[in-house]
Design a protein around this motif. Structure first.
Motif, PDB file in Angstrom:
ATOM      1  N   ASN A  80       9.858   1.207  10.760  1.00 38.58           N
ATOM      2  CA  ASN A  80      10.267   2.606  10.832  1.00 38.58           C
ATOM      3  C   ASN A  80       9.628   3.197  12.079  1.00 38.58           C
ATOM      4  N   VAL A  81      10.342   3.047  13.194  1.00 32.77           N
ATOM      5  CA  VAL A  81       9.759   3.425  14.480  1.00 32.77           C
ATOM      6  C   VAL A  81       9.733   4.940  14.648  1.00 32.77           C
ATOM      7  N   TYR A  82      10.446   5.638  13.821  1.00 34.57           N
ATOM      8  CA  TYR A  82      10.473   7.106  13.894  1.00 34.57           C
ATOM      9  C   TYR A  82       9.081   7.706  13.658  1.00 34.57           C
ATOM     10  N   TYR A  83       8.226   6.959  12.957  1.00 33.56           N
ATOM     11  CA  TYR A  83       6.825   7.389  12.790  1.00 33.56           C
ATOM     12  C   TYR A  83       6.233   7.794  14.138  1.00 33.56           C
ATOM     13  N   VAL A  84       6.533   6.989  15.168  1.00 32.63           N
ATOM     14  CA  VAL A  84       5.970   7.243  16.493  1.00 32.63           C
ATOM     15  C   VAL A  84       6.393   8.624  16.971  1.00 32.63           C
ATOM     16  N   HIS A  85       7.651   8.944  16.721  1.00 29.25           N
ATOM     17  CA  HIS A  85       8.164  10.228  17.194  1.00 29.25           C
ATOM     18  C   HIS A  85       7.549  11.390  16.424  1.00 29.25           C
ATOM     19  N   GLU A  86       7.589  11.303  15.115  1.00 29.01           N
ATOM     20  CA  GLU A  86       7.186  12.465  14.324  1.00 29.01           C
ATOM     21  C   GLU A  86       5.682  12.555  14.101  1.00 29.01           C
ATOM     22  N   LEU A  87       4.996  11.421  13.968  1.00 26.17           N
ATOM     23  CA  LEU A  87       3.618  11.475  13.482  1.00 26.17           C
ATOM     24  C   LEU A  87       2.540  11.096  14.493  1.00 26.17           C
ATOM     25  N   SER A  88       2.915  10.471  15.610  1.00 27.57           N
ATOM     26  CA  SER A  88       1.863   9.924  16.481  1.00 27.57           C
ATOM     27  C   SER A  88       0.940  11.010  17.022  1.00 27.57           C
ATOM     28  N   GLU A  89       1.469  12.189  17.293  1.00 32.02           N
ATOM     29  CA  GLU A  89       0.618  13.245  17.839  1.00 32.02           C
ATOM     30  C   GLU A  89      -0.368  13.763  16.782  1.00 32.02           C
ATOM     31  N   ILE A  90       0.153  14.137  15.604  1.00 31.64           N
ATOM     32  CA  ILE A  90      -0.787  14.659  14.596  1.00 31.64           C
ATOM     33  C   ILE A  90      -1.732  13.571  14.097  1.00 31.64           C
ATOM     34  N   TYR A  91      -1.258  12.337  14.021  1.00 33.72           N
ATOM     35  CA  TYR A  91      -2.160  11.283  13.569  1.00 33.72           C
ATOM     36  C   TYR A  91      -3.215  10.953  14.636  1.00 33.72           C
ATOM     37  N   SER A  92      -2.890  11.176  15.902  1.00 32.68           N
ATOM     38  CA  SER A  92      -3.889  11.015  16.966  1.00 32.68           C
ATOM     39  C   SER A  92      -4.997  12.039  16.777  1.00 32.68           C
ATOM     40  N   ASN A  93      -4.611  13.255  16.515  1.00 35.86           N
ATOM     41  CA  ASN A  93      -5.586  14.348  16.452  1.00 35.86           C
ATOM     42  C   ASN A  93      -6.347  14.389  15.137  1.00 35.86           C
ATOM     43  N   ASP A  94      -5.644  14.118  14.031  1.00 38.61           N
ATOM     44  CA  ASP A  94      -6.238  14.421  12.729  1.00 38.61           C
ATOM     45  C   ASP A  94      -6.418  13.229  11.812  1.00 38.61           C
ATOM     46  N   SER A  95      -5.890  12.070  12.161  1.00 34.34           N
ATOM     47  CA  SER A  95      -5.874  11.024  11.155  1.00 34.34           C
ATOM     48  C   SER A  95      -6.648   9.775  11.575  1.00 34.34           C
ATOM     49  N   VAL A  96      -6.191   9.122  12.639  1.00 34.31           N
ATOM     50  CA  VAL A  96      -6.808   7.837  13.004  1.00 34.31           C
ATOM     51  C   VAL A  96      -7.207   7.739  14.472  1.00 34.31           C
ATOM     52  N   GLY A  97      -6.910   8.771  15.255  1.00 37.84           N
ATOM     53  CA  GLY A  97      -7.248   8.738  16.676  1.00 37.84           C
ATOM     54  C   GLY A  97      -6.132   8.132  17.512  1.00 37.84           C
ATOM     55  N   PHE A  98      -6.241   8.312  18.830  1.00 34.70           N
ATOM     56  CA  PHE A  98      -5.142   7.969  19.723  1.00 34.70           C
ATOM     57  C   PHE A  98      -4.834   6.478  19.769  1.00 34.70           C
ATOM     58  N   ASP A 119       0.797  -1.234   0.000  1.00 36.45           N
ATOM     59  CA  ASP A 119       0.000   0.000   0.000  1.00 36.45           C
ATOM     60  C   ASP A 119       0.828   1.283   0.000  1.00 36.45           C
ATOM     61  N   GLY A 120       0.112   2.411  -0.029  1.00 39.93           N
ATOM     62  CA  GLY A 120       0.716   3.734  -0.228  1.00 39.93           C
ATOM     63  C   GLY A 120       1.547   4.253   0.935  1.00 39.93           C
ATOM     64  N   ALA A 121       2.049   5.466   0.777  1.00 44.98           N
ATOM     65  CA  ALA A 121       3.030   6.021   1.712  1.00 44.98           C
ATOM     66  C   ALA A 121       2.409   6.435   3.041  1.00 44.98           C
ATOM     67  N   PHE A 122       3.163   6.202   4.111  1.00 46.28           N
ATOM     68  CA  PHE A 122       2.685   6.496   5.459  1.00 46.28           C
ATOM     69  C   PHE A 122       2.608   8.000   5.711  1.00 46.28           C
ATOM     70  N   PHE A 123       3.620   8.717   5.275  1.00 47.77           N
ATOM     71  CA  PHE A 123       3.655  10.163   5.491  1.00 47.77           C
ATOM     72  C   PHE A 123       2.537  10.878   4.725  1.00 47.77           C
ATOM     73  N   ALA A 124       2.162  10.336   3.568  1.00 45.77           N
ATOM     74  CA  ALA A 124       1.149  10.985   2.738  1.00 45.77           C
ATOM     75  C   ALA A 124      -0.267  10.554   3.124  1.00 45.77           C
ATOM     76  N   GLN A 125      -0.385   9.749   4.180  1.00 47.33           N
ATOM     77  CA  GLN A 125      -1.686   9.254   4.642  1.00 47.33           C
ATOM     78  C   GLN A 125      -2.465   8.498   3.573  1.00 47.33           C
ATOM     79  N   VAL A 126      -1.745   7.699   2.793  1.00 46.97           N
ATOM     80  CA  VAL A 126      -2.434   6.842   1.834  1.00 46.97           C
ATOM     81  C   VAL A 126      -2.155   5.374   2.121  1.00 46.97           C
ATOM     82  N   ALA A 127      -1.810   5.079   3.376  1.00 48.38           N
ATOM     83  CA  ALA A 127      -1.738   3.691   3.818  1.00 48.38           C
ATOM     84  C   ALA A 127      -3.146   3.118   3.724  1.00 48.38           C
TER      85      ALA A 127
END
Ligand code: ZN
Ligand code: ZN
Lengths: 546, 275
Positions: free
Chosen positions: A403-421, A302-310
């Motif tokens: 790619n565990v760095y996702y947790v560092h960079e994206l977990s906060e914004i993805y909690s709020n705006d993408s998939v929830g906490f 599937d698609g890219a994680f950063f682009a939210q097309v997973a």
């Protein structure tokens, strides 16, 4: 001649002798680890010298990044970083820039040093942090110098007047294009493709590409790495990539090896999977000392994680948008079958839990059709997953490269705006994968994350995001597991655990020299441990002298 | 500007068959770009006859693939004598994404998105756990949906699968497709270029409409070439409307669609359809 390196402590990652004080090396290989005393049977027989330069330091196995992209890095590294996250680079640290005002300040600052080429490109802009970007905003900073602001996600860029002039992009040419906002100087998605076409002479010119790969060489050394894997050779152009890497990395002063994994889609182009397999099977004939293809291949779900097309299982993204597939499930299965039956280690790019579901279902089918053991089927990225999928992966004998760095960079914004906490906090569910006994490693996918295994280890152990919040303590791993992930497990995932990944008799003498003990330091300091040097096949490559 | 037609549809839906038809019927050279991984199925004999050409490409997100092959091909086509470009989207492409090349690559314009649906497998695909959303999106994003291999299935049966997803599109049976109307050169979306010979307009209403009024409207506007869609009458009954210059049919439908009619016409514009 034998060289004996002494250290305050050697963390071997060999469970049978976890600690040592001395390691004897000859012809790039380890003869024995232990103490000066225990090495005597060798030393009394052969010429040797005692090297004490690391006697106050810690020796660990040479660090391994099992998934990055030298060609992407080559494009990005010549650009100037202004980023929301801190990026440590060999030539200086890019500080975290967290507001629009700060962003403009940094840009001004950067432009005041007259060392840049004809065109100034900066990377890392993110509207969430740095405010919306536009032609007029860049013009107000400098309208004479051609400037390109490239978005952190790579999916958009913005130019000022001078850049539009330099690239000869006229309003009349692009006025009907829906993904080009000429007024605001913005080019996104397809419009971005158009802009890149115009930028090619500046970013993909052979000298620039070379310069980028040379910069990557420094970055890899700086991160303490002695082995990296190019996890999709062919991303840009297979022949150019191979030739340039050969020219620049197959030299005596290069402190690392590159494991090459072919991009199957590129190899297949217009042909059958069987044809692609044939081409890939011939690649090892081009191997050299440091650059090696093996029986490995890269596939995609599937698609890219950063682009939210997973691709996500229910309930999907909060806003209801859909992810993307990179191939049909039928094609994925067909490709997997061809490589599985020929005995390949298959590395599958999977970002979402539905993408992962496809990989797991397919692996299960392959195991039914033709059972294999220690087969090296590896989930690459491992963004979203379910505990049940981790369980199945374990039963099926898969590996995980996260790619565990996702947790560092994206977990906060993805909690709020993408998939929830719940789902955002448990992305890169590697505590579970260790509990299930899955061979788990960590990668940077550089330039998606810094090419610094100690940074990956730090995120995996602490799971602290950029806002300082702890994201899912249950998925934290121990420092011991973290170090396994970036050494011996990385070697296993690349099928090289008989040669690298731990310090024991017979293996290659690849070491990373640290100023502190990563297993006894306060875990929150792991990412800040100074790297003194690396040793590649017995040869010392110092970092401090730079 | 060179018109771009996107042919979308899931793996095995019949996209290549359609493109081969285009190549046979093309009166001037067209370029076919195939954005897929597998073996190239385009009949090369057809291409030799015309001065058309076919290119196989793999496109991907910039994270997975550095170069934009479609963009690069379009750029190179600018200097050739090409009257139209047809892009065969990969089986999992979202047509809108590919259509954006027509909308956003300077020198090109979007003609239409045509999604081909295989009548034999559509019901299964719309329930498939991996691709149901992809297939749904492919249908929803199309300007026209062509049903392929529907011979063994009555059209009503097909509508049962598709009414909940195809609410905005025209459905044609692949076998009685009038290719001229969908030729990559002539079917042009409204407002995209000046030298359009065919234009499309869409009429929608959530109030009841009257069959006779609509018939009248078609008769008084001879520049209407074709119309298709659903209408809903006062009593809630729903009809499938199919109009060609020679006839205008309303067939009773079990579906419950709101009124939506796609009208293809020639010329500058149509008077508004008032009811
Ligand atoms: Zn990937
Ligand atoms: Zn990658």
């Amino acid at each position: 001649m034998i060289t004996v390196f002494l250290a305050k402590s050697i963390i071997t990652m060999n469970a049978s002798m976890p600690r040592a004080e001395a390691v004897a090396v000859r012809d790039g290989k380890i003869l024995e680890t232990g103490t000066l005393e225990s090495l005597q049977p060798w030393l009394s027989k052969y010429d040797h010298k005692i090297d004490e330069q690391f006697k106050n330091s810690f020796i660990i196995p040479g660090l391994i990044d099992p998934h990055l992209h030298p060609s992407m890095a080559a494009v990005l590294l010549p650009t100037y970083f202004i980023t929301a996250m801190e990026w440590k680079m060999p030539w200086g640290t890019t500080p975290a820039t967290r507001s629009a005002a700060e962003y403009d300040e940094r840009l001004k600052e950067a432009l005041s040093t007259p060392t840049h080429g004809e065109l100034f490109i900066t990377w890392g802009h993110h509207a969430l942090w740095h405010g919306p970007i536009s032609r007029s905003r860049i013009n107000s900073i400098d309208s004479k110098k051609p400037i390109i602001v490239w978005n952190r996600s790579f999916h958009e860029l913005c130019m000022n007047d001078a850049a539009l002039d330099l690239l000869d992009i006229k309003e009349s040419d692009v006025k009907n294009a829906t993904q080009i906002d000429f007024e605001r100087g913005r080019f996104y998605e397809i419009g971005l493709g158009y802009a890149i076409q115009k930028l090619n002479p500046y970013i993909l010119a052979p000298e620039v590409f070379k310069d980028g790969l040379l910069k990557l060489k420094e970055v890899v050394h700086f991160g303490g790495q002695t082995t990296i894997a190019d996890m999709a050779v062919g991303l840009f152009d297979l022949e150019t990539e191979l030739k340039t890497q050969n020219d620049l990395y197959e030299v005596d002063d290069n402190p690392f090896r590159v494991e090459l994994v072919a991009h199957s889609t590129v190899m297949q182009q217009g042909n059958s999977v069987e044809d692609a397999e044939k081409l890939i099977s011939e690649l090892p004939s081009r191997n050299s000392h440091r650059l090696n293809f093996r029986k490995r291949v890269k596939l995609f779900t599937d698609g890219a994680f950063f682009a939210q097309v997973a691709q996500l299982l229910e309930p999907g993204y909060i806003d209801g948008h859909q992810g993307e597939w990179l191939s049909t499930p039928e094609q994925f299965e067909e490709n997997t079958r061809v490589f599985w039956n020929k005995g390949y280690a298959i590395h599958v790019h999977c970002t979402g839990d539905l993408g992962l579901e496809l990989a797991v279902d397919t692996l299960e089918k392959m195991q039914e059709e033709k059972p294999r053991f220690n087969h090296g089927f590896t989930i690459e990225h491992f963004g979203f997953s379910t505990p049940e999928q981790v369980f199945r992966l374990s039963k099926l004998g898969a590996n995980i490269s996260a790619n565990v760095y996702y947790v560092h960079e994206l977990s906060e914004i993805y909690s709020n705006d993408s998939v929830g906490f719940e789902r955002a906090s448990s992305m890169a569910r590697i505590g579970s994968s260790f509990r299930e006994g899955i061979t788990t490693t960590l990668h940077s996918d550089f330039t998606m994350a810094p090419a610094q295994p100690l940074m990956s280890m730090w995120v995996a152990v602490n799971r602290i995001n950029e806002k300082g919040n702890l994201m899912c303590q249950e998925e934290c791993i121990t420092p011991q597991q973290g170090l396994e992930a970036i050494t011996i497990n990385a070697a296993r995932v690349l099928g090289l655990d008989h040669e690298i990944g731990s310090i024991r008799a017979g293996k290659k003498a690849d070491f990373t020299i640290l100023e502190e003990d990563p297993l006894n330091i306060d875990p929150i300091k792991i990412k800040d441990i100074d790297i003194k040097a690396t040793v590649f096949e017995g040869k010392v490559f110092s970092l401090k002298s730079q | 500007m060179i018109p771009v037609t996107v042919i979308a549809g899931y793996l095995g839906s019949g996209k290549t068959t359609l493109i081969n038809k285009f190549l046979v019927e093309a009166s001037s050279p067209i370029a076919v770009l195939v954005n897929d991984f597998g073996e190239l199925d385009i009949d090369s004999k057809l291409i030799d006859n015309e001065e058309s050409l076919t290119l196989s490409l793999t496109n991907g997100c910039v994270c997975c693939k550095l170069s934009d092959d479609i963009g690069a091909s379009l750029e190179s086509l600018k200097n050739r004598d090409i009257s139209a470009v047809v892009i065969e989207a990969s089986g999992v492409s979202l047509p809108i994404k590919i259509a954006n090349y027509g909308l956003s690559w300077p020198g090109f314009t979007l003609n239409a998105i045509i999604t081909v649906v295989d009548g034999q497998s559509i019901a299964r695909l719309l329930k498939d756990k991996f691709v149901m959303h992809t297939v749904k999106n492919q249908i929803q994003q199309a300007d026209a949906v062509l049903l392929n291999r529907s011979n063994n299935l009555p059209l009503e049966e097909l509508h049962k699968f598709t009414t909940n997803v195809i609410d905005e599109n025209e459905i044609s049976d692949f076998s009685d497709l009038i290719l001229k109307e969908y030729s990559p050169i002539q079917l042009v979306k409204e407002g995209t270029t000046d030298h359009a010979s065919f234009r499309t307009s869409v009429f929608t209403s959530n109030k009841p409409v009257n069959k006779e009024k609509i018939k009248e409207y078609f008769l008084s506007n001879p520049n209407i070439q074709r119309a298709k869609g659903w209408i809903k009458e006062e009593d809630g009954s729903c009809f499938l409307l199919q109009m060609t210059p020679s006839e205008c049919n309303f067939s009773f439908s079990n579906s419950n669609n709101e009124t939506r009619i796609v009208i293809i016409y020639i010329g500058e514009g149509l008077p508004a359809l008032k009811l």
